[in-house]
Design a protein around this motif. Structure first.
Motif, PDB file in Angstrom:
ATOM      1  N   UNK A   5       0.848  -1.183   0.000  1.00  7.69           N
ATOM      2  CA  UNK A   5       0.000   0.000   0.000  1.00  7.69           C
ATOM      3  C   UNK A   5       0.887   1.237   0.000  1.00  7.69           C
ATOM      4  N   UNK A   6       0.579   2.175  -0.895  1.00  9.93           N
ATOM      5  CA  UNK A   6       1.399   3.370  -1.094  1.00  9.93           C
ATOM      6  C   UNK A   6       0.608   4.593  -0.648  1.00  9.93           C
ATOM      7  N   UNK A   7       1.183   5.373   0.271  1.00  4.75           N
ATOM      8  CA  UNK A   7       0.540   6.574   0.761  1.00  4.75           C
ATOM      9  C   UNK A   7       1.405   7.796   0.548  1.00  4.75           C
ATOM     10  N   UNK A   8       0.763   8.931   0.344  1.00  2.00           N
ATOM     11  CA  UNK A   8       1.509  10.182   0.190  1.00  2.00           C
ATOM     12  C   UNK A   8       2.160  10.597   1.502  1.00  2.00           C
ATOM     13  N   UNK A   9       1.428  10.429   2.612  1.00  3.51           N
ATOM     14  CA  UNK A   9       1.880  10.841   3.940  1.00  3.51           C
ATOM     15  C   UNK A   9       1.763   9.664   4.912  1.00  3.51           C
ATOM     16  N   UNK A  32       3.190  -4.763   3.017  1.00 10.19           N
ATOM     17  CA  UNK A  32       4.244  -3.751   2.988  1.00 10.19           C
ATOM     18  C   UNK A  32       3.596  -2.381   2.791  1.00 10.19           C
ATOM     19  N   UNK A  33       4.234  -1.367   3.334  1.00  9.28           N
ATOM     20  CA  UNK A  33       3.723   0.001   3.219  1.00  9.28           C
ATOM     21  C   UNK A  33       4.850   0.908   2.734  1.00  9.28           C
ATOM     22  N   UNK A  34       4.573   1.724   1.730  1.00 12.22           N
ATOM     23  CA  UNK A  34       5.522   2.726   1.251  1.00 12.22           C
ATOM     24  C   UNK A  34       4.942   4.107   1.506  1.00 12.22           C
ATOM     25  N   UNK A  35       5.688   4.939   2.227  1.00 12.04           N
ATOM     26  CA  UNK A  35       5.273   6.307   2.529  1.00 12.04           C
ATOM     27  C   UNK A  35       6.162   7.244   1.719  1.00 12.04           C
ATOM     28  N   UNK A  36       5.582   7.974   0.787  1.00  9.84           N
ATOM     29  CA  UNK A  36       6.367   8.737  -0.177  1.00  9.84           C
ATOM     30  C   UNK A  36       6.994   9.974   0.443  1.00  9.84           C
ATOM     31  N   UNK A  37       6.254  10.719   1.273  1.00 14.58           N
ATOM     32  CA  UNK A  37       6.791  11.934   1.894  1.00 14.58           C
ATOM     33  C   UNK A  37       6.875  11.764   3.407  1.00 14.58           C
ATOM     34  N   UNK A  38       7.657  12.641   4.018  1.00 12.22           N
ATOM     35  CA  UNK A  38       7.778  12.570   5.479  1.00 12.22           C
ATOM     36  C   UNK A  38       6.558  13.138   6.196  1.00 12.22           C
ATOM     37  N   UNK A  39       5.756  13.926   5.512  1.00 14.52           N
ATOM     38  CA  UNK A  39       4.518  14.430   6.095  1.00 14.52           C
ATOM     39  C   UNK A  39       4.668  15.557   7.089  1.00 14.52           C
ATOM     40  N   UNK A  40       5.878  16.074   7.230  1.00 12.07           N
ATOM     41  CA  UNK A  40       6.127  17.084   8.253  1.00 12.07           C
ATOM     42  C   UNK A  40       5.438  18.409   8.020  1.00 12.07           C
ATOM     43  N   UNK A  41       5.297  18.803   6.748  1.00 10.70           N
ATOM     44  CA  UNK A  41       4.723  20.110   6.449  1.00 10.70           C
ATOM     45  C   UNK A  41       3.202  20.077   6.318  1.00 10.70           C
ATOM     46  N   UNK A  42       2.621  18.888   6.223  1.00 11.74           N
ATOM     47  CA  UNK A  42       1.176  18.801   6.048  1.00 11.74           C
ATOM     48  C   UNK A  42       0.408  19.193   7.301  1.00 11.74           C
ATOM     49  N   UNK A  79       7.682  -1.067   6.730  1.00 12.76           N
ATOM     50  CA  UNK A  79       7.324   0.259   6.224  1.00 12.76           C
ATOM     51  C   UNK A  79       8.559   0.871   5.581  1.00 12.76           C
ATOM     52  N   UNK A  80       8.425   1.335   4.356  1.00 18.81           N
ATOM     53  CA  UNK A  80       9.517   2.021   3.653  1.00 18.81           C
ATOM     54  C   UNK A  80       9.221   3.515   3.641  1.00 18.81           C
ATOM     55  N   UNK A 123      -1.409  16.632  -2.368  1.00 21.32           N
ATOM     56  CA  UNK A 123      -0.337  15.668  -2.619  1.00 21.32           C
ATOM     57  C   UNK A 123      -0.874  14.305  -3.041  1.00 21.32           C
ATOM     58  N   UNK A 124      -2.114  13.981  -2.681  1.00 24.04           N
ATOM     59  CA  UNK A 124      -2.639  12.638  -2.932  1.00 24.04           C
ATOM     60  C   UNK A 124      -2.729  12.289  -4.418  1.00 24.04           C
ATOM     61  N   UNK A 125      -3.393  13.110  -5.250  1.00 18.20           N
ATOM     62  CA  UNK A 125      -3.463  12.746  -6.665  1.00 18.20           C
ATOM     63  C   UNK A 125      -2.100  12.769  -7.346  1.00 18.20           C
ATOM     64  N   UNK A 126      -1.203  13.634  -6.890  1.00 22.91           N
ATOM     65  CA  UNK A 126       0.137  13.704  -7.474  1.00 22.91           C
ATOM     66  C   UNK A 126       0.896  12.405  -7.213  1.00 22.91           C
ATOM     67  N   UNK A 127       0.812  11.911  -5.974  1.00 27.39           N
ATOM     68  CA  UNK A 127       1.444  10.635  -5.642  1.00 27.39           C
ATOM     69  C   UNK A 127       0.773   9.498  -6.394  1.00 27.39           C
TER      70      UNK A 127
END
Length: 246
Positions: A5-9, A32-42, A79-80, A123-127
């Protein structure tokens, strides 16, 4: 079977598919989980200079800690954290190939991810769009990779955050193709979502009472609409190929 599963945040995968992932894990599949961004600014209210006292590095560490805890609740194997900046997330060849490399590494048969037309956070549709490119890169050509190419058999999009604003933006709002009964995993979903204590919307934090109310309103609603107690909804990327209608 391997499920990715791939998430933006960090929180996205759990908000939209924690029950389904917990079902997979409980049935013996590797999640498995892939998190594309660190989510700090959201969640800018946590960052120093915007009303609070935490440094961005501290926020990123907090998000990762919460995500690790949530992953344990659903039974994920790994988690990646790709760690790219969010808000805005800007895809590049580097980001696309980083996700593609992880896809080749874990070799999933099933991928669950954002729809390129999903609107809830920009960020969701972009990811979502980038992830489709990453899946294709993992299948075909990936510069510098010594991992074998891998083709994903089934791709599903989160179906739970399509809003009326999608239509306003000119995107077609789509009905779900699959409804997953998550009643047996609802307590795992509650604990996974509640792990993100740093999240807050309209002053409501992801603490247990709020999460319980949210689950009744959302997952309970999707369940009710489909004759179930609790459910999550998904959209298939490609149609099922069958000899007879099931």
């Amino acid at each position: 079977m391997n499920v990715l599963s791939i998430g933006a945040h960090p929180a996205d995968v759990f908000d939209q598919a924690a029950g389904t992932l917990a079902n997979f894990a409980a049935d013996g599949h590797d999640v498995y989980i892939a998190v594309v961004t660190h989510g700090g600014y959201s969640h800018a209210q946590l960052v120093e200079g915007k009303g609070k006292t935490k440094q961005i590095a501290e926020v990123i560490g907090l998000k990762k800690k919460e995500c690790d805890a949530a992953a344990q609740h659903v039974g994920a194997k790994e988690v990646c954290y790709l760690g790219f900046d969010d808000e805005p997330f800007t895809p590049t060849r580097e980001t696309t190939h980083a996700l593609a490399a992880y896809i080749r590494k874990v070799r999933p048969q099933v991928v669950i991810m954002h729809h390129p037309g999903e609107y809830s956070h920009p960020d969701h549709p972009v990811v979502g769009e980038m992830a489709l490119r990453s899946i294709k890169a993992a299948e075909r050509w990936l510069e510098g990779s010594e991992l074998e190419p891998h083709s994903v058999k089934s791709i599903y999009f989160f179906g739970t955050q399509f809003r009326s604003i999608s239509a306003t933006l000119g995107w077609q709002v789509q009905s779900p193709d699959f409804v997953v009964d998550i009643t047996r995993s609802i307590e795992k979903k509650k604990r996974a979502v509640a792990a993100f204590e740093s999240q807050s919307y309209a002053g409501a934090k992801y603490e247990e009472k709020w999460v319980a109310e949210r689950v009744e309103r959302l997952e309970g609603y999707w369940g009710l609409m489909n004759g179930l107690r609790y459910a999550e909804e998904f959209i298939a990327f490609t149609p099922q190929i069958v000899q007879l209608l099931p």
